[in-house]
Design an enzyme around this catalytic site. Structure first.
Site, PDB file in Angstrom:
ATOM      1  N   CYS A 199      -0.525 -10.178  -3.240  1.00 48.99           N
ATOM      2  CA  CYS A 199       0.161  -9.042  -2.632  1.00 48.99           C
ATOM      3  C   CYS A 199      -0.770  -7.847  -2.468  1.00 48.99           C
ATOM      4  O   CYS A 199      -0.745  -7.161  -1.467  1.00 48.99           O
ATOM      5  CB  CYS A 199       1.324  -8.629  -3.509  1.00 48.99           C
ATOM      6  SG  CYS A 199       2.901  -8.933  -2.760  1.00 48.99           S
ATOM      7  N   CYS A 356     -14.354  -5.030  -2.553  1.00 51.24           N
ATOM      8  CA  CYS A 356     -13.136  -4.900  -1.738  1.00 51.24           C
ATOM      9  C   CYS A 356     -12.231  -3.920  -2.463  1.00 51.24           C
ATOM     10  O   CYS A 356     -12.708  -3.077  -3.207  1.00 51.24           O
ATOM     11  CB  CYS A 356     -12.484  -6.259  -1.508  1.00 51.24           C
ATOM     12  SG  CYS A 356     -11.996  -7.094  -3.028  1.00 51.24           S
TER      13      CYS A 356
END
Ligand SMILES: [Zn+2]
Length: 397
Positions: A199, A356
Site C-alpha cells: 500500500c 525510494c
C-alpha cells in the site's frame, strides 16, 4: 457459525439503561431489536491489521456493540498512516497501533472487551487466534498474511471477511464460510513478490480503504445478526473512480488446494513457505544479498557537511510528483519505469545509492539492475522517509 450467535433470547440479561440509549437506533429496527443487540454483545471478532481497512472496521464494530474485539498488528502509528487510518491522531504517532486503537475504542464504547496483540499474525499464533474468535476481518496489505489467514480459517471452518484494495478500487467477500469458497478458490497461489506493491508504494485514496473497511464491518454485523444476504459465494468489486459496483458469482473451486475435494494443504505448517517467502521481501524490503545503507551511515557519507563521496551517485527512483514534492539534495531522478536506461549512463568507477519512499521499490529496481551493476548498488534503508526523519543536516528529530 458459533452457537453463541443463535442463543435463546432468555439466556442473556437485559440491557442496562446506558446501553438502551446507546443502541436505540438498533433496538427500533425489527431486524436487530433486543435479541440482535444481545447477539452483538455475545459476539467476538478478531481484526487482523489495524491499518486502512482495520481502523474503520474497528470503529463501526465498537460503535455497534460487538462485545469482544481482538486487534492484532505489530506496527506503530506513523504520520503517513493518518491520511487513511482514521482511528489515529497526530499526537498518537509513535505509539503502538493496538494500544492507541484500544484507547480510542474504549473511549467510544466502554462496554467492550478489547484484546490487543502487538505482533504479526504468523504461523505461530494463527490457529490459536482463529480458534479464539467467532469471526475474523482480514485487513492486511500483505499477501503472505492474506494466505495465512485464509488457510487458517478454511482449515478451522471459520468464516472471515476479506478485502483487497488498490488506488481507487477494491474487492470484498466472505471467505471460508461452511459450503462457501475461500480466497484460494479465487487465487490458488500467491503472486510473485515483484508484482505486489505494498500500500505504501502503490498509493491509495484514503476513502477507498475507508469504504472497504466499513463494508467489512457491515458484513461481519450481518453474519453475527443472521440477517440479509452475506457475500458468501459472491465477490463485490468496486471501481470508485467510475463508481461501478459489480457482484460476480464466486463459486467454490473443487480443485482448490485448501478447500477442494482433494486438498494439498491439510495443515497450516505446510503453508509456512508462503509466509517466509514473501514476508522476507515485504517486511525487510530487500533480498538478503543486497547491500543496504541505513541512515546511521549517512554522516559517514559526508552528508552532514553537505558533501557526498565523489563516486557515489544518489538515484531517486520515485515518481515525478514525489520527486517534485521533495528529494535528497543532489540526487538524480530516474523513476522506476525508466530505471533500465541507467546502466548505460554509469561510469566504471561509480557506485549508486538507490532510494525510494520507504525502501520497497528499490528492491524492484535492484531486481532490474542487479546483474548489470553487480557490486556497485546500495539501497537506502527506509528510503526518503528515513532520511527525512534524520533531517537534511543530519540532526535527529
Ligand atoms: Zn478454496
Amino acid at each position: 457459525m458459533s452457537s453463541s450467535f443463535h442463543q435463546s433470547p432468555n439466556a442473556a440479561s437485559a440491557l442496562g439503561v446506558e446501553e438502551q440509549l446507546r443502541y436505540a437506533r438498533h433496538l427500533i429496527l425489527p431486524e436487530i431489536g433486543l435479541d440482535g443487540q444481545r447477539k452483538l454483545r455475545q459476539a467476538s471478532v478478531l481484526v487482523i491489521g489495524a491499518g486502512g481497512l482495520g481502523t474503520p472496521a474497528l470503529l463501526y464494530l465498537a460503535a455497534a456493540g460487538v462485545g469482544r474485539l481482538g486487534i492484532i498488528d505489530p506496527d506503530r502509528v506513523e504520520l503517513s498512516n493518518l491520511q487513511r487510518q482514521v482511528l489515529y491522531d497526530t499526537a498518537g504517532c509513535g505509539a503502538a497501533k493496538v494500544e492507541h486503537a484500544r484507547d480510542r475504542l474504549l473511549a467510544l464504547n466502554p462496554h467492550l472487551q478489547i484484546d490487543v496483540y502487538p505482533e504479526a499474525f504468523t504461523l505461530a499464533n494463527a490457529a490459536r487466534l482463529v480458534e479464539a474468535y467467532d469471526l475474523l476481518i482480514e485487513g492486511s496489505d500483505r499477501f503472505a498474511t492474506k494466505y495465512l489467514v485464509n488457510d487458517a480459517c478454511a482449515l478451522a471452518g471459520k468464516p472471515y471477511v476479506g478485502a483487497s484494495i488498490r488506488a481507487f478500487s477494491g474487492m470484498l467477500s466472505v471467505y471460508a464460510a461452511p459450503g462457501g469458497p475461500c480466497y484460494r478458490c479465487l487465487f490458488p497461489e500467491p503472486p510473485g513478490p515483484e508484482t505486489v506493491p505494498s500500500c505504501a508504494q502503490a498509493g491509495v485514496l484514503g476513502t477507498v480503504p475507508g469504504l472497504f473497511g466499513t463494508l467489512q464491518a457491515h458484513e461481519a454485523l450481518k453474519l453475527i445478526l443472521g440477517i440479509g444476504e452475506p457475500l458468501i459465494g459472491t465477490l463485490l468489486t468496486v471501481d470508485l473512480l467510475a463508481m461501478r459496483f459489480q457482484k460476480p458469482r464466486l463459486p467454490r473451486d473443487p480443485d482448490c488446494p485448501v478447500c477442494g475435494e482433494a486438498p494439498t494443504i491439510r495443515a497450516l505448517a505446510e503453508t509456512e513457505w508462503v509466509c517466509a517467502d514473501t514476508s522476507e521481501l515485504q517486511t525487510d524490503g530487500r533480498p538478503a544479498t543486497v547491500r543496504t545503507m541505513s541512515t546511521d551511515g549517512l554522516p559517514w557519507l559526508g552528508l552532514e557537511a553537505g558533501r557526498r563521496r565523489p563516486a557515489l551517485r544518489w538515484i531517486d527512483v520515485r515518481t515525478e510528483a514525489e520527486f517534485a514534492a521533495g528529494h535528497i539534495p543532489g540526487a538524480e531522478h530516474v523513476p522506476l519505469d525508466r530505471i533500465e536506461s541507467l546502466p548505460a549512463r554509469v561510469g566504471p568507477d561509480e557506485e549508486l545509492l538507490l532510494y525510494c519512499q520507504r525502501g520497497e521499490r528499490t528492491v524492484r529496481a535492484y531486481r532490474l539492475l542487479g546483474e548489470r551493476l553487480k557490486g556497485r548498488l546500495s539501497l537506502l534503508e527506509g528510503g526518503y522517509e528515513a532520511w527525512l526523519r534524520v533531517g537534511p543536516a543530519g540532526n535527529r528529530r
